[in-house]
Design a protein around this motif. Sequence first.
Motif, PDB file in Angstrom:
ATOM      1  N   ARG A 108      -2.130  29.647 -22.936  1.00  0.00           N
ATOM      2  CA  ARG A 108      -1.413  30.254 -21.813  1.00  0.00           C
ATOM      3  C   ARG A 108      -2.094  30.033 -20.469  1.00  0.00           C
ATOM      4  NH1 ARG A 108      -0.970  35.807 -22.059  1.00  0.00           N
ATOM      5  NH2 ARG A 108       0.830  35.678 -20.696  1.00  0.00           N
ATOM      6  N   ILE A 109      -3.283  29.418 -20.440  1.00  0.00           N
ATOM      7  CA  ILE A 109      -3.992  29.301 -19.160  1.00  0.00           C
ATOM      8  C   ILE A 109      -4.065  27.855 -18.678  1.00  0.00           C
ATOM      9  CG2 ILE A 109      -6.092  29.838 -17.894  1.00  0.00           C
ATOM     10  CD1 ILE A 109      -6.738  31.903 -19.993  1.00  0.00           C
ATOM     11  N   GLY A 110      -4.497  26.980 -19.562  1.00  0.00           N
ATOM     12  CA  GLY A 110      -4.633  25.597 -19.113  1.00  0.00           C
ATOM     13  C   GLY A 110      -5.579  24.833 -20.014  1.00  0.00           C
ATOM     14  N   TYR A 111      -5.895  23.614 -19.560  1.00  0.00           N
ATOM     15  CA  TYR A 111      -6.835  22.773 -20.295  1.00  0.00           C
ATOM     16  C   TYR A 111      -8.218  22.959 -19.690  1.00  0.00           C
ATOM     17  CZ  TYR A 111      -2.691  20.814 -22.330  1.00  0.00           C
ATOM     18  OH  TYR A 111      -1.516  20.671 -23.012  1.00  0.00           O
ATOM     19  N   CYS A 132      -0.135  12.640 -16.355  1.00  0.00           N
ATOM     20  CA  CYS A 132      -0.638  11.736 -17.401  1.00  0.00           C
ATOM     21  C   CYS A 132      -1.747  12.414 -18.196  1.00  0.00           C
ATOM     22  CB  CYS A 132      -1.169  10.448 -16.777  1.00  0.00           C
ATOM     23  SG  CYS A 132       0.107   9.486 -15.956  1.00  0.00           S
ATOM     24  N   LEU A 133      -2.534  13.211 -17.502  1.00  0.00           N
ATOM     25  CA  LEU A 133      -3.638  13.917 -18.137  1.00  0.00           C
ATOM     26  C   LEU A 133      -3.112  14.935 -19.146  1.00  0.00           C
ATOM     27  CD1 LEU A 133      -6.639  14.672 -18.200  1.00  0.00           C
ATOM     28  CD2 LEU A 133      -6.222  16.169 -16.246  1.00  0.00           C
ATOM     29  N   ARG A 134      -2.170  15.767 -18.687  1.00  0.00           N
ATOM     30  CA  ARG A 134      -1.594  16.787 -19.568  1.00  0.00           C
ATOM     31  C   ARG A 134      -0.985  16.165 -20.806  1.00  0.00           C
ATOM     32  NH1 ARG A 134       0.749  18.571 -15.031  1.00  0.00           N
ATOM     33  NH2 ARG A 134      -0.520  20.276 -14.231  1.00  0.00           N
ATOM     34  N   ASP A 135      -0.321  15.060 -20.578  1.00  0.00           N
ATOM     35  CA  ASP A 135       0.353  14.367 -21.655  1.00  0.00           C
ATOM     36  C   ASP A 135      -0.625  14.049 -22.791  1.00  0.00           C
ATOM     37  OD1 ASP A 135       2.803  13.210 -22.458  1.00  0.00           O
ATOM     38  OD2 ASP A 135       1.835  11.232 -22.244  1.00  0.00           O
ATOM     39  N   HIS A 136      -1.807  13.567 -22.424  1.00  0.00           N
ATOM     40  CA  HIS A 136      -2.795  13.223 -23.449  1.00  0.00           C
ATOM     41  C   HIS A 136      -3.490  14.464 -23.999  1.00  0.00           C
ATOM     42  CE1 HIS A 136      -6.739  11.540 -24.970  1.00  0.00           C
ATOM     43  NE2 HIS A 136      -5.825  10.970 -25.718  1.00  0.00           N
ATOM     44  N   LEU A 137      -3.840  15.399 -23.110  1.00  0.00           N
ATOM     45  CA  LEU A 137      -4.550  16.598 -23.563  1.00  0.00           C
ATOM     46  C   LEU A 137      -3.672  17.430 -24.491  1.00  0.00           C
ATOM     47  CD1 LEU A 137      -6.405  17.728 -20.316  1.00  0.00           C
ATOM     48  CD2 LEU A 137      -7.247  16.314 -22.203  1.00  0.00           C
ATOM     49  N   ASN A 176     -15.160  24.081 -17.543  1.00  0.00           N
ATOM     50  CA  ASN A 176     -14.454  23.653 -16.337  1.00  0.00           C
ATOM     51  C   ASN A 176     -12.968  23.671 -16.605  1.00  0.00           C
ATOM     52  OD1 ASN A 176     -16.789  22.924 -14.794  1.00  0.00           O
ATOM     53  ND2 ASN A 176     -17.002  21.159 -16.173  1.00  0.00           N
ATOM     54  N   LYS A 177     -12.211  24.177 -15.660  1.00  0.00           N
ATOM     55  CA  LYS A 177     -10.767  24.056 -15.812  1.00  0.00           C
ATOM     56  C   LYS A 177     -10.382  22.634 -15.441  1.00  0.00           C
ATOM     57  CE  LYS A 177      -6.288  25.938 -14.803  1.00  0.00           C
ATOM     58  NZ  LYS A 177      -5.520  27.017 -14.195  1.00  0.00           N
ATOM     59  N   THR A 178      -9.728  21.960 -16.355  1.00  0.00           N
ATOM     60  CA  THR A 178      -9.331  20.576 -16.120  1.00  0.00           C
ATOM     61  C   THR A 178      -8.031  20.537 -15.333  1.00  0.00           C
ATOM     62  OG1 THR A 178     -10.307  20.064 -18.259  1.00  0.00           O
ATOM     63  CG2 THR A 178      -8.935  18.366 -17.259  1.00  0.00           C
ATOM     64  N   VAL A 179      -7.035  21.227 -15.876  1.00  0.00           N
ATOM     65  CA  VAL A 179      -5.711  21.221 -15.238  1.00  0.00           C
ATOM     66  C   VAL A 179      -4.900  22.361 -15.843  1.00  0.00           C
ATOM     67  CG1 VAL A 179      -4.682  19.605 -16.911  1.00  0.00           C
ATOM     68  CG2 VAL A 179      -3.809  19.665 -14.572  1.00  0.00           C
ATOM     69  N   GLY A 180      -3.968  22.881 -15.082  1.00  0.00           N
ATOM     70  CA  GLY A 180      -3.122  23.962 -15.584  1.00  0.00           C
ATOM     71  C   GLY A 180      -2.060  23.428 -16.535  1.00  0.00           C
ATOM     72  N   LEU A 181      -1.295  24.340 -17.115  1.00  0.00           N
ATOM     73  CA  LEU A 181      -0.281  23.914 -18.082  1.00  0.00           C
ATOM     74  C   LEU A 181       1.003  23.457 -17.427  1.00  0.00           C
ATOM     75  CD1 LEU A 181      -0.705  26.766 -20.715  1.00  0.00           C
ATOM     76  CD2 LEU A 181      -1.517  24.413 -20.885  1.00  0.00           C
ATOM     77  N   ASN A 209       0.836  -1.197   0.000  1.00  0.00           N
ATOM     78  CA  ASN A 209       0.000   0.000   0.000  1.00  0.00           C
ATOM     79  C   ASN A 209       0.867   1.241   0.000  1.00  0.00           C
ATOM     80  OD1 ASN A 209      -2.706  -0.889  -0.083  1.00  0.00           O
ATOM     81  ND2 ASN A 209      -2.492  -1.666   2.001  1.00  0.00           N
ATOM     82  N   SER A 210       0.498   2.202  -0.809  1.00  0.00           N
ATOM     83  CA  SER A 210       1.242   3.452  -0.869  1.00  0.00           C
ATOM     84  C   SER A 210       0.277   4.526  -1.338  1.00  0.00           C
ATOM     85  CB  SER A 210       2.403   3.323  -1.851  1.00  0.00           C
ATOM     86  OG  SER A 210       1.886   3.087  -3.142  1.00  0.00           O
ATOM     87  N   THR A 211       0.748   5.754  -1.338  1.00  0.00           N
ATOM     88  CA  THR A 211      -0.097   6.855  -1.793  1.00  0.00           C
ATOM     89  C   THR A 211       0.564   7.521  -2.984  1.00  0.00           C
ATOM     90  OG1 THR A 211      -0.895   7.194   0.445  1.00  0.00           O
ATOM     91  CG2 THR A 211      -1.213   8.992  -1.093  1.00  0.00           C
ATOM     92  N   ILE A 212      -0.178   7.643  -4.051  1.00  0.00           N
ATOM     93  CA  ILE A 212       0.343   8.252  -5.275  1.00  0.00           C
ATOM     94  C   ILE A 212       0.066   9.751  -5.244  1.00  0.00           C
ATOM     95  CG2 ILE A 212       0.170   8.245  -7.793  1.00  0.00           C
ATOM     96  CD1 ILE A 212       1.124   5.570  -6.941  1.00  0.00           C
ATOM     97  N   ASP A 213       1.048  10.520  -5.705  1.00  0.00           N
ATOM     98  CA  ASP A 213       0.901  11.966  -5.757  1.00  0.00           C
ATOM     99  C   ASP A 213      -0.122  12.333  -6.837  1.00  0.00           C
ATOM    100  OD1 ASP A 213       1.339  14.767  -6.086  1.00  0.00           O
ATOM    101  OD2 ASP A 213       3.293  14.479  -5.128  1.00  0.00           O
ATOM    102  N   PHE A 214      -1.085  13.161  -6.456  1.00  0.00           N
ATOM    103  CA  PHE A 214      -2.105  13.586  -7.419  1.00  0.00           C
ATOM    104  C   PHE A 214      -1.465  14.205  -8.665  1.00  0.00           C
ATOM    105  CE2 PHE A 214      -5.733  15.781  -9.189  1.00  0.00           C
ATOM    106  CZ  PHE A 214      -6.792  14.954  -8.858  1.00  0.00           C
ATOM    107  N   ALA A 215      -0.292  14.828  -8.461  1.00  0.00           N
ATOM    108  CA  ALA A 215       0.403  15.484  -9.580  1.00  0.00           C
ATOM    109  C   ALA A 215       0.759  14.476 -10.676  1.00  0.00           C
ATOM    110  CB  ALA A 215       1.658  16.182  -9.082  1.00  0.00           C
ATOM    111  N   LEU A 216       0.935  13.217 -10.311  1.00  0.00           N
ATOM    112  CA  LEU A 216       1.249  12.212 -11.337  1.00  0.00           C
ATOM    113  C   LEU A 216       0.026  11.949 -12.225  1.00  0.00           C
ATOM    114  CD1 LEU A 216       3.095  10.138 -12.662  1.00  0.00           C
ATOM    115  CD2 LEU A 216       2.376   8.489 -10.924  1.00  0.00           C
TER     116      LEU A 216
END
Length: 566
Positions: free
Chosen positions: A530-533, A335-340, A548-553, A324-331
């Motif tokens: 310049r703002i985000g996805y 992955c999201l940014r990579d696809h977007l 909706n703002k999905t995630v920043g750049l 058991n471990s905790t994954i950083d939300f940033a990861l």
Amino acid sequence: MTEINDTNQNERLDFVRQIVADDMASGKWDGRVVTRFPPEPNGYLHIGHAKSIRLNFGIAEEFGGKCNLRFDDTNPCKEEQEYVDSIIEDVRWLGGGFGDKPLFGSDYFQQMYDWAVSLIKKGKAYVCDLTAEETRQYRGTLTEPGKDSPCRNRSIEENLDLFERMKAGEFPDGSKTLKAKIDMAHPNINMRDPVMYRILHAEHHRTGDNWCIYPMYDWAHGLEDSVEGITHSICTLEFENHRPLYDWFLDALEIYHPQQIEFARLNLTYTVMSKRKLLQLVKEGYVSGWDDPRMPTVCGLRRRGFSSEAICNFCKVIGVNKFNSTIDFALLEHCLRDHLNKTSPRVMAVLKPLKVVITNYPEGQSEEMDAINNPEDPNAGTRKVPFSKVLYLEEEDFMEEPVKKFFRLAPGREVRLRYAYFITCNEVVKNDRGNIVELRCTYDPETRGGDAPDGRKVKATLHWVSAKHALDAEVRLYDHLFNKENPDEVDEGNTFLDNMNPNSLEVVTNCKIEPFLRGTKALDRWQFERIGYFCTDTDSSVEKLIFNKTVGLKDTWAKIQKQQQK
Ligand code: ATP
Ligand code: MG
């Protein structure tokens, strides 16, 4: 924080796939691979379930087997059709191919009952009159053995008679149970005569009032797996202590016996994943619903703008293991940014508009600038962006008295407007309260398209929207729902609710968007330059555009990794 597989390690099989591969090689299951994803329909699926879905359906795909979507609907009290429908939708969205229809544990109630009768006949189950409280007391503790129930030595005939009458509805709720006769001194508490059936006069969402006895999870689950000919029954680590019981029931019945394999569940920073807590957030109005874009539910993430590709890739990257471990939300966001980045068209939107008048641009004139839809995708093409005398720029792209390192617009300074012209700010107009309400600028007609023929440079390129062509929109900005990495870490007397982030939602009205987005449909994904996805909200309409703002750049995960490598 956990270590993350790099892409090369992904090529290596995880321990579950290794077991499956070994079984294929040895012919253990005659070359069959049958897995299942077994949600209880008592809530919506979350990102943790996505890990299990990708593991189970992924294995079936990779080894040429099949994966069942099976509802573990053995508890009538908390289950609803709404949950069944949402789960089917979410599993499909995550690429779970389960054939034409899902399966239901409740379809096997009669078979389970018959098997219970056969255990009674083998002297391996008995009807017990102890109350729930007494059963707890008799069970003992981790350090002390339990005590035998006074009903433990009932005759087979009496047990058969009582069990049948339990089923017939002769007894009130909680007055009797059917228990497995195993060992009240067993070191594993789960093996101390566990309850198989309890009496519950409750309507079931599928079987109605056909039944008033309902099977317990540990009894039901292995039977469901057995009926379906599952080969690898993959579940999370907390069931490791239940495996001896899983095995005991199937061995005692002498029926088809799948192998249970446990893996570590997904935990994410700033996120609660318990269905009970998610339900509480919904029921008590802390969020707008199961699909609130701040929720870690699959439908919440979808509404937020996550793609299923991004979620599936995240599941691949985190891998499968036993700890058991905790994954950083940033990861997840990485992955999201990579696809977007590869798939989202770029557009211009101004969230906090500042009016700019181009004084030397002809009144009433407008022209169309060519803009590239996605530099990452050559097939995405170009579009026209209208330019005219009055524009909106982002408020924060201007400073009347620029600080050091602020290279954007300021009095007397020249900047580039993306895809358009160089402009220079000549005048700042303020209202009576001293607030800046307008900038007056000139443009250089020679710089059309964004380059100066004399080769002069500017230090900033700004996004903009033509005022008379702009669409109004509401934009919703999100932050984590909780302000603690582990929301379940609470001070004495507090609950996880005390760790909620009061600023997790900011609604920005009066945003200005380029007209290209006029016909946008729910869940369309965009990059606002310049703002985000961003993603078009499910409540958006032609009359009222909502994003909706999905995630920043900025990729905070890449930054974290760089720091770790130093
Ligand atoms: P509960 O049992 O408390 O209602 P649950 O999260 O275990 O909640 P289930 O509907 O039983 O919900 O889960 C379905 C499947 O998803 C199970 O096989 C479970 O092990 C798996 N699962 C649930 N949560 C996670 C998680 N965080 N990470 C990985 N798999 C999970
Ligand atoms: Mg569960």
